[in-house]
Design an enzyme around this catalytic site. Structure first.
Site, PDB file in Angstrom:
ATOM      1  CG  ASP A 141     -11.432  37.335  21.765  1.00  0.00           C
ATOM      2  OD1 ASP A 141     -10.248  37.025  22.250  1.00  0.00           O
ATOM      3  OD2 ASP A 141     -11.730  38.248  21.086  1.00  0.00           O
ATOM      4  CE  LYS A 144     -13.090  40.320  16.999  1.00  0.00           C
ATOM      5  NZ  LYS A 144     -12.834  39.406  18.059  1.00  0.00           N
TER       6      LYS A 144
HETATM    7  O1  77R Z   1      -9.726  40.312  15.004  1.00  0.00           O
HETATM    8  C1  77R Z   1      -9.849  39.840  16.189  1.00  0.00           C
HETATM    9  N1  77R Z   1     -10.008  38.608  16.779  1.00  0.00           N
HETATM   10  C2  77R Z   1      -9.922  37.540  15.919  1.00  0.00           C
HETATM   11  C3  77R Z   1      -8.665  37.008  15.100  1.00  0.00           C
HETATM   12  C4  77R Z   1      -8.711  36.029  14.170  1.00  0.00           C
HETATM   13  C5  77R Z   1      -9.605  34.846  14.579  1.00  0.00           C
HETATM   14  C6  77R Z   1      -9.152  33.587  13.697  1.00  0.00           C
HETATM   15  N2  77R Z   1     -10.255  32.641  14.187  1.00  0.00           N
HETATM   16  C7  77R Z   1     -10.020  32.057  15.412  1.00  0.00           C
HETATM   17  C8  77R Z   1     -11.551  30.858  15.342  1.00  0.00           C
HETATM   18  N3  77R Z   1     -11.964  31.297  14.173  1.00  0.00           N
HETATM   19  C9  77R Z   1     -11.566  32.227  13.551  1.00  0.00           C
HETATM   20  C10 77R Z   1      -9.444  41.195  17.092  1.00  0.00           C
HETATM   21  C11 77R Z   1      -9.339  42.336  16.571  1.00  0.00           C
HETATM   22  C12 77R Z   1      -8.613  43.390  17.561  1.00  0.00           C
HETATM   23  C13 77R Z   1      -8.461  44.528  16.702  1.00  0.00           C
HETATM   24  C14 77R Z   1      -8.960  45.689  17.238  1.00  0.00           C
HETATM   25  C15 77R Z   1      -8.526  47.156  16.860  1.00  0.00           C
HETATM   26  C16 77R Z   1      -7.557  47.095  15.673  1.00  0.00           C
HETATM   27  F1  77R Z   1      -7.103  48.159  15.146  1.00  0.00           F
HETATM   28  C17 77R Z   1      -7.072  45.950  15.361  1.00  0.00           C
HETATM   29  C18 77R Z   1      -7.496  44.639  15.734  1.00  0.00           C
HETATM   30  C19 77R Z   1      -9.058  43.150  19.087  1.00  0.00           C
HETATM   31  C20 77R Z   1      -9.477  41.961  19.314  1.00  0.00           C
HETATM   32  O2  77R Z   1      -9.341  41.936  20.699  1.00  0.00           O
HETATM   33  C21 77R Z   1      -9.674  40.807  18.532  1.00  0.00           C
HETATM   34  O3  77R Z   1     -10.395  39.786  19.097  1.00  0.00           O
HETATM   35 MG    MG Z   2     -10.549  40.139  21.148  1.00  0.00          MG
END
Ligand code: 77R
Ligand code: MG
Length: 214
Positions: A141, A144
């Protein structure tokens, strides 16, 4: 000074959830995200699918890539058997600081090891640093575009065994096309798509469950 969205989410937990009650923490976050401010937690609809996979796998060792505010960390940890361990990786220190407090409010610190840093740096160190053999369940999660490279890295580091389950969030929105193509076409994985919606919205999203065949 202005508060951040994760800080406001934590405030909602401390105001509305009961200390030591993980389900009330989950409920408080979902209420906050539906009624006050959207946030990128896996959410209640996909969260139920996550719960069913966790219960089915009944894992002794779990790796979560991407902690954010700890919502899915709390969901998973609350379902783990007594001596099971969940290692969760978060790159963003501000997210990690909030997640630690959310996990503590739920009373699940003893089941969770939150590690700050980049998955690409930490995955090769898992065995030596945390005494992990293999992971029974991995919840992807985080960024991406890191799902596929980190899956290759986990294989190379011998962190997956025959039957290890990968569960990936957001395979439709924002989308992880290279990862999806790989796990669905590779003979080394048995994949299944769970259709759902982007957290707190009507937009299509889903979880991909992939069993490593060794
Ligand atoms: O980017 C996401 N998650 C990663 C966050 C940063 C991770 C940092 N990290 C942690 C460890 N290594 C790196 C994410 C985004 C969205 C989303 C969907 C639609 C929209 F319009 C905007 C956003 C929905 C999710 O469910 C997500 O999980
Ligand atoms: Mg997510």
């Amino acid at each position: 000074t202005q508060s951040t969205r994760p800080q406001r989410l934590l405030g909602a937990v401390q105001k509305n959830a009961t200390r030591g009650d993980p389900r009330s923490v989950v409920k408080a976050i979902d209420h906050f995200c539906r009624n006050q401010e959207w946030a990128m937690n896996v959410g209640d609809e996909k969260g139920c699918i996550l719960d069913s996979v966790v219960s089915e796998v009944n894992p002794a060792t779990v790796l979560e890539l991407g902690t954010y505010c700890g919502y899915s960390t709390v969901r998973i940890a609350s379902l783990l058997p007594p001596h099971a361990k969940l290692i969760t990786l978060e790159f963003n220190p501000d997210f990690a600081a909030i997640a630690r407090q959310v996990i503590a409010w739920a009373g699940l610190e003893h089941k969770v090891q939150l590690v700050e840093g980049a998955s690409g740096d930490w995955i090769p160190k898992m065995k030596e640093q945390f005494g992990v053999e293999t992971f029974d369940l991995v919840f992807l999660d985080h960024w991406k575009d890191r799902y596929l490279p980190d899956t290759h890295l986990m294989e190379e580091c011998g962190l997956l065994r025959k039957g290890s389950v990968l569960l990936a969030d957001n395979v439709i929105c924002p989308g992880t096309p290279d990862y999806l193509e790989f796990v669905r076409s590779s003979p080394r994985y048995k994949s299944q798509y769970f259709k759902s919606h982007l957290e707190y919205t009507k937009v299509e999203d889903g979880l991909e469950k992939s069993v490593f065949l060794g």
